[in-house]
Design a protein around this motif. Sequence first.
Motif, PDB file in Angstrom:
ATOM      1  N   SER A  10       0.834  -1.181   0.000  1.00 27.24           N
ATOM      2  CA  SER A  10       0.000   0.000   0.000  1.00 27.24           C
ATOM      3  C   SER A  10       0.880   1.247   0.000  1.00 27.24           C
ATOM      4  O   SER A  10       1.966   1.233   0.559  1.00 27.24           O
ATOM      5  N   ASN A  45       2.184   2.636   3.481  1.00 22.04           N
ATOM      6  CA  ASN A  45       3.328   2.130   4.245  1.00 22.04           C
ATOM      7  C   ASN A  45       4.590   1.972   3.401  1.00 22.04           C
ATOM      8  O   ASN A  45       5.402   1.094   3.611  1.00 22.04           O
ATOM      9  N   ALA A  69      -7.427   1.945  -7.117  1.00 16.78           N
ATOM     10  CA  ALA A  69      -8.335   1.028  -6.417  1.00 16.78           C
ATOM     11  C   ALA A  69      -7.936   0.890  -4.946  1.00 16.78           C
ATOM     12  O   ALA A  69      -8.778   0.865  -4.049  1.00 16.78           O
ATOM     13  N   ARG A  70      -6.624   0.804  -4.704  1.00 14.90           N
ATOM     14  CA  ARG A  70      -6.106   0.640  -3.349  1.00 14.90           C
ATOM     15  C   ARG A  70      -6.365   1.839  -2.480  1.00 14.90           C
ATOM     16  O   ARG A  70      -6.854   1.725  -1.367  1.00 14.90           O
ATOM     17  N   TRP A  83     -10.136   4.018  -0.782  1.00 14.02           N
ATOM     18  CA  TRP A  83     -10.735   4.023   0.551  1.00 14.02           C
ATOM     19  C   TRP A  83      -9.708   4.065   1.671  1.00 14.02           C
ATOM     20  O   TRP A  83     -10.040   4.368   2.804  1.00 14.02           O
ATOM     21  N   SER A  84      -8.456   3.733   1.344  1.00 18.12           N
ATOM     22  CA  SER A  84      -7.528   3.540   2.459  1.00 18.12           C
ATOM     23  C   SER A  84      -6.373   4.517   2.488  1.00 18.12           C
ATOM     24  O   SER A  84      -5.543   4.454   3.373  1.00 18.12           O
ATOM     25  N   VAL A 133      -6.713  10.972   4.212  1.00 19.87           N
ATOM     26  CA  VAL A 133      -7.949  11.690   3.908  1.00 19.87           C
ATOM     27  C   VAL A 133      -7.800  12.536   2.640  1.00 19.87           C
ATOM     28  O   VAL A 133      -8.645  12.492   1.745  1.00 19.87           O
ATOM     29  N   ARG A 163      -7.747  10.373  -0.457  1.00 15.86           N
ATOM     30  CA  ARG A 163      -9.066   9.807  -0.713  1.00 15.86           C
ATOM     31  C   ARG A 163      -9.989  10.849  -1.327  1.00 15.86           C
ATOM     32  O   ARG A 163     -10.721  10.572  -2.277  1.00 15.86           O
ATOM     33  N   GLY A 198      -9.628   7.302  10.531  1.00 15.23           N
ATOM     34  CA  GLY A 198      -9.305   7.261   9.122  1.00 15.23           C
ATOM     35  C   GLY A 198      -7.973   6.623   8.769  1.00 15.23           C
ATOM     36  O   GLY A 198      -7.527   6.698   7.640  1.00 15.23           O
ATOM     37  N   SER A 227      -5.297   3.484   8.184  1.00 10.49           N
ATOM     38  CA  SER A 227      -5.372   2.163   7.592  1.00 10.49           C
ATOM     39  C   SER A 227      -4.786   1.139   8.559  1.00 10.49           C
ATOM     40  O   SER A 227      -3.868   1.447   9.316  1.00 10.49           O
ATOM     41  N   VAL A 247      -2.912  -1.243   7.946  1.00 16.01           N
ATOM     42  CA  VAL A 247      -1.555  -1.594   7.572  1.00 16.01           C
ATOM     43  C   VAL A 247      -0.505  -0.684   8.215  1.00 16.01           C
ATOM     44  O   VAL A 247       0.638  -1.086   8.383  1.00 16.01           O
ATOM     45  N   ARG A 298     -11.912  -0.633   3.537  1.00 14.48           N
ATOM     46  CA  ARG A 298     -10.526  -0.186   3.446  1.00 14.48           C
ATOM     47  C   ARG A 298      -9.584  -1.280   3.025  1.00 14.48           C
ATOM     48  O   ARG A 298      -8.776  -1.117   2.129  1.00 14.48           O
ATOM     49  N   ARG A 314     -10.096  -4.198   1.848  1.00 16.47           N
ATOM     50  CA  ARG A 314     -10.455  -5.070   0.748  1.00 16.47           C
ATOM     51  C   ARG A 314      -9.399  -5.097  -0.349  1.00 16.47           C
ATOM     52  O   ARG A 314      -9.017  -6.137  -0.847  1.00 16.47           O
ATOM     53  N   TRP A 315      -8.938  -3.928  -0.762  1.00 15.02           N
ATOM     54  CA  TRP A 315      -7.941  -3.892  -1.837  1.00 15.02           C
ATOM     55  C   TRP A 315      -6.561  -3.564  -1.328  1.00 15.02           C
ATOM     56  O   TRP A 315      -5.581  -3.755  -2.027  1.00 15.02           O
ATOM     57  N   SER A 316      -6.454  -3.027  -0.134  1.00 13.82           N
ATOM     58  CA  SER A 316      -5.144  -2.492   0.244  1.00 13.82           C
ATOM     59  C   SER A 316      -4.512  -3.195   1.414  1.00 13.82           C
ATOM     60  O   SER A 316      -3.416  -2.850   1.814  1.00 13.82           O
ATOM     61  N   GLY A 317      -5.170  -4.182   1.994  1.00 14.12           N
ATOM     62  CA  GLY A 317      -4.541  -4.912   3.076  1.00 14.12           C
ATOM     63  C   GLY A 317      -3.422  -5.786   2.543  1.00 14.12           C
ATOM     64  O   GLY A 317      -3.115  -5.758   1.365  1.00 14.12           O
ATOM     65  N   ARG A 342      -6.472  -9.552   2.154  1.00  8.32           N
ATOM     66  CA  ARG A 342      -7.293  -9.312   0.973  1.00  8.32           C
ATOM     67  C   ARG A 342      -7.980 -10.587   0.521  1.00  8.32           C
ATOM     68  O   ARG A 342      -9.170 -10.589   0.195  1.00  8.32           O
ATOM     69  N   ASN A 350     -19.292  -0.445  -1.909  1.00 12.89           N
ATOM     70  CA  ASN A 350     -19.026   0.949  -2.259  1.00 12.89           C
ATOM     71  C   ASN A 350     -19.885   1.907  -1.452  1.00 12.89           C
ATOM     72  O   ASN A 350     -19.417   2.962  -1.039  1.00 12.89           O
ATOM     73  N   GLY A 407     -18.145   2.417   1.832  1.00 13.40           N
ATOM     74  CA  GLY A 407     -17.029   3.351   1.746  1.00 13.40           C
ATOM     75  C   GLY A 407     -17.524   4.783   1.688  1.00 13.40           C
ATOM     76  O   GLY A 407     -17.011   5.663   2.377  1.00 13.40           O
ATOM     77  N   GLU A 408     -18.558   5.009   0.883  1.00  8.25           N
ATOM     78  CA  GLU A 408     -19.027   6.378   0.699  1.00  8.25           C
ATOM     79  C   GLU A 408     -19.721   6.925   1.932  1.00  8.25           C
ATOM     80  O   GLU A 408     -19.451   8.041   2.366  1.00  8.25           O
ATOM     81  N   SER A 431     -17.429   7.845   4.626  1.00 10.01           N
ATOM     82  CA  SER A 431     -16.602   9.031   4.378  1.00 10.01           C
ATOM     83  C   SER A 431     -17.321  10.311   4.770  1.00 10.01           C
ATOM     84  O   SER A 431     -16.692  11.348   4.952  1.00 10.01           O
TER      85      SER A 431
END
Lengths: 216, 216
Positions: free
Chosen positions: A28, A31, A111-112, A115-116, A119, A122, B26, B28, B30, B112, B114-117, B122, B167, B170-171, B174
């Motif tokens: 990500s 990090n 995509a990554r 959401w993460s 702020v 995003r 907010g 992550s 990670v 969060r 889902r794509w970036s862990g 993931r 989605n 996420g929205e 936010s």
Amino acid sequence: MSLRDEKKQQTRQTLLDAALALMNDGRSFVNISLREVTREAGVVPTAFYRHFKDMDELGLALVDDVCLSLRKLLREERLKAQGAGHIAIKGSVMMFLLYVRQEARYFDFLARERWSGSVKIREAIQRELNHFANDLSTDFRLFPEMQNLPSEDLQMIADLVINTAINWCGEILSLPSQQVRLQYELSMRAVKQLRLIFVGAKHWRSEKTSNPSPNL
Amino acid sequence: MSLRDEKKQQTRQTLLDAALALMNDGRSFVNISLREVTREAGVVPTAFYRHFKDMDELGLALVDDVCLSLRKLLREERLKAQGAGHIAIKGSVMMFLLYVRQEARYFDFLARERWSGSVKIREAIQRELNHFANDLSTDFRLFPEMQNLPSEDLQMIADLVINTAINWCGEILSLPSQQVRLQYELSMRAVKQLRLIFVGAKHWRSEKTSNPSPNL
DNA sequence: TGTACATCAGTGAACGCGCGTTCACTGATGTAC
DNA sequence: TGTACATCAGTGAACGCGCGTTCACTGATGTAC
């Protein structure tokens, strides 16, 4: 631009590329360290500050970069569609997904970090996606079935399409690149999903006004 | 369970809660450190290792936790729908989004990471989401309009619904919690989007087989 | 064109800090007799 | 029930490391005359 400025821009680009490269193996943005970026770019850590205040600022520049190239692609496709007088769903989806794989670093980042990221990042991504959705909703006027829908509904549909497309990105980029079969299946499913949305849009108005199903 | 085991489970839960709490503003997962988690939980850093091998293992436990509670919610909704003989789209979406805001920490984590862990996290989330999509595709048999679609198509539609719902999470998360108006508008748009998908599903088969539009 | 000075992208040493992990430990809880 | 020993969740000191940031610097490029 002077020679010095040119060189500076070159280094700046090297830093941006380095950050994307470091995200290649599934890490990500958040990090990845400033020192890693400069190491990858082949400059000393302190040189970073000649270009960006901090990693967040580099991230925002990355969003700009990514969306600029994406906007260019979409503009070309839009011209093609206007020439043909309609949008070819299957062709557009396949082209999009091919482009996504080709420019994997960019879309992976989008995509990554959607959401993460921090702020600020995003918000920047959301702003760009809203922009894409707005463009798309005006493009919908190309469709005879849609052109009479209120623009609020067009916005709602465009939002659904954009979000769905971002999900395709995440999914297709999670597949190992040699798994061509799975990529193909995912593409076919994507085509179907977009078709489904368009079928829904076509019947949206009449469903809503004349014949509300008791189940809906 | 012995007294000692009970206490251990309690500490374990405290660690999980601490990790979620640290993500509240907010951040992550990670880039939350092991030491931060133990500090928040009120134990010494080394105590962490009595419960998890590393932060990744804690993350996986978090996925399990989150999806367990979500599965429970969906099971209840499913029973309600079976009692009523149909699914109330508006009610379901509103209920879902309310639950999302109520259990914000959980859904924030899902959307969060889902794509970036990390890759493992993931994959775990994707596995759970696929599971949800499978359940949903069998639930679609409740809809007279859908029950004759091939299960491949039902899967495709369920996948679209699940992704769209994530989605929304996420929205809506936010949005600042005092912005009730924006939350309401987002909910209404979500209801419309789900309706649109269902309208599309209703006309999916006939569009496909009998009357393919030249634009699709 | 040549010279003298200014600018500034990139250098390299140094700093204090929080990190993950190790280790030997403590003392409450559990077990065997 | 009481005693003697085992278990093990949580402690606290210590470690080496990479981090972001500071600072004074170098030397190539740019500018003014």
